[in-house]
Design an enzyme around this catalytic site. Structure first.
Site, PDB file in Angstrom:
ATOM      1  N   SER A   1      50.159  45.600  39.346  1.00 15.03           N
ATOM      2  CA  SER A   1      49.895  46.266  40.622  1.00 15.03           C
ATOM      3  C   SER A   1      48.821  45.541  41.393  1.00 15.03           C
ATOM      4  CB  SER A   1      49.478  47.721  40.396  1.00 15.03           C
ATOM      5  OG  SER A   1      48.088  47.811  40.274  1.00 15.03           O
ATOM      6  N   LYS A   2      49.012  45.555  42.706  1.00 11.44           N
ATOM      7  CA  LYS A   2      48.080  44.890  43.611  1.00 11.44           C
ATOM      8  C   LYS A   2      46.688  45.498  43.462  1.00 11.44           C
ATOM      9  CE  LYS A   2      47.046  42.133  46.883  1.00 11.44           C
ATOM     10  NZ  LYS A   2      46.949  40.725  46.662  1.00 11.44           N
TER      11      LYS A   2
END
Length: 486
Positions: free
Chosen positions: A255-256
């Site tokens: 995930s960013k």
């Protein structure tokens, strides 16, 4: 099941980055369509106005263009089933929600925030998942019309059964059944008149003739609700292809938010787009043989979505790096040089350095373009280094024999007229022979004096050739002084 032409869609929300997972969804949807000469559609899902990020639509267009995932229909191209931006389709959703109300498959809900908060608090106290209690479903037609006429805010909710089960088939995960008692009467139209993500999705997929819906496995649990909508309308249910999650490791999803790389980040780090796409294709799918390097055309020919795995895919940076190195080696020297130039300019300001010679050195030794500057910065300026670098067990060098080698090679360097790789190679190895020492005892100290680094992309001959006679002599003298003062 639909027998007509395959139509898939990529339907991103304009919320900023292009995550690796989003890009894989786009790629798989593209490959499913193109494998069967079908149509690939781009739809922008911007109904969640709060999450909308300025400029994010451009990120989507640019990424699709760069990666070669060219859509056949979309906001910028038009097509027979537009508009292709959800916020421009607002009246359509209201029209279809009202059709469900007329059929008794949906209802107006006028409950206040206070009432809903109270229900939630009760559910929490009883440690039960929150479910709306269908309170407004029991309002008479007159009561509903009265409230609408008075302008009381409302949402439209799906009317789901509370008994029995809903079953659906997924290509990857097989047949899945859910107790209807678990289904929430989800909101279809929000109080601002916008549809919810789930409702807009179903209406658009049907109206756009989507035959195969590709999305992440996190939507598996929503699928029964989607299917109930399809059935309420009397529409065909598309083929569902739920892809496994992409994980950073066994516990954490990519995930960013955790600082994991988006597509733009990977490109900025010097990964080649084709290598990234090739790698992403293999996150959760394999061709059933040992081949690992595929062009987009090859993927189109070979891709079979039935071979997607259920198991989560681990994003392995080491594997991606290896694959990127394979792609870099497939470039011609000229192509590599062109791509490497911006990275050279970052690290080398000295105009005497022949950058094409640097490319010859790096082409087969580079895995990621972004690593180039730190590999070659010594060509520009000799870094501060410690004499410990001269000591190398395998090369059998120590401070004494390193000093001797440098003192012998200095006058040789001063006499060489034709300063090129071959002359340097032959002259130095002749000196090694005369001294009766092993090659490493001479070459390691030269390389250390010329670079001031423990690792360099080339050996003593290449470095001396690129640095040129004058600079090489200057650096050898610095090395001699350092070793004398040790």
């Amino acid at each position: 099941m639909c027998n007509h032409k395959i139509r898939t869609r990529y339907a991103p929300s304009p919320t900023g980055y292009m995550h690796v997972g989003n890009l894989r969804t786009a790629l798989y949807a593209y490959l499913i369509a193109k494998h069967e000469n079908g149509t690939f559609i781009l739809r922008i899902e911007d109904t969640d106005q709060e999450r909308y990020v300025e400029g994010a639509v451009d990120v989507i267009y640019n990424t699709m263009k760069i990666t070669g995932l060219i859509h056949d229909e979309g906001p910028d191209k038009g097509g027979p089933v537009g508009p292709y931006v959800q916020s421009e389709r607002k009246p359509i959703y209201m029209e279809y929600a009202k059709k469900l109300v007329d059929k008794g498959e949906a209802y107006y809900c006028f409950c206040s925030k206070e009432r809903l908060d109270m229900l939630k608090a009760n559910a929490e106290a009883l440690k039960r998942p929150f479910k709306y209690d269908k309170h407004c479903m029991h309002l008479s037609k007159e009561e509903v019309e009265e409230k609408l006429a008075a302008g009381v805010p409302y949402v439209i909710r799906q009317n789901n059964p509370t008994e029995g089960t809903t079953t659906f088939d997924d290509v990857i995960y097989g047949t899945i059944s859910v107790d209807n008692s678990e289904l929430e009467d989800m909101i279809l139209i929000k109080s601002d008149g916008y549809p919810t993500y789930n409702f807009a999705n179903v209406v658009d997929d049907h109206l756009m003739g989507i035959t195969h819906v590709v999305r992440g496995s996190e939507y598996l649990s929503s699928s029964p609700k989607y299917n109930r909508l399809y059935e309420a309308f009397g529409w065909d249910i598309p083929v569902y292809v739920h892809c496994p999650p992409i994980m950073k490791d066994a516990q954490h999803k990519l995930s960013k938010r955790n600082g994991d790389a988006s597509f733009e980040d990977l490109i900025a780090k010097g990964y080649l787009k084709d290598a990234v796409m090739n790698y992403i294709a293999l996150l959760g799918w394999n061709p059933g043989n040992t081949q690992e390097i595929f062009s987009l055309e090859e993927l189109v020919n070979i891709f079979d979505y039935r071979q997607i795995n259920k198991a989560p895919a681990i994003f392995d940076p080491i594997k991606l790096k290896w694959m990127n190195g394979e792609y870099i080696r497939k470039l011609t020297l000229e192509e590599f040089h062109e791509m490497a130039l911006p990275y050279y300019k970052e690290a080398i300001k000295n105009s005497n350095i022949d950058l094409m010679k640097v490319s010859k050195l790096l082409h087969t030794r580079t895995e990621v373009l972004g690593e180039i500057p730190e590999q070659i910065d010594f060509f520009d300026v000799l870094p501060e280094y410690s004499n410990d670098l001269y000591i190398h067990k395998k090369m059998k060098t120590n401070l004494e024999n390193s000093l001797e080698s440098l003192e012998k090679v200095l006058p040789l360097f001063e006499t060489i007229e034709n300063w090129d790789f071959n002359t340097l190679h032959d002259s130095i190895l002749k000196l090694v022979e005369e001294m009766g020492i092993k090659n490493g005892v001479m070459l390691w100290p030269i390389r250390t004096a010329l670079s001031g680094k423990a690792f360099t992309p080339g050996g003593a001959f290449e470095l001396a050739e690129i640095l040129g006679k004058e600079e090489s002599i200057r650096r050898i003298k610095i090395g001699i002084d350092k070793l004398k003062n040790a």
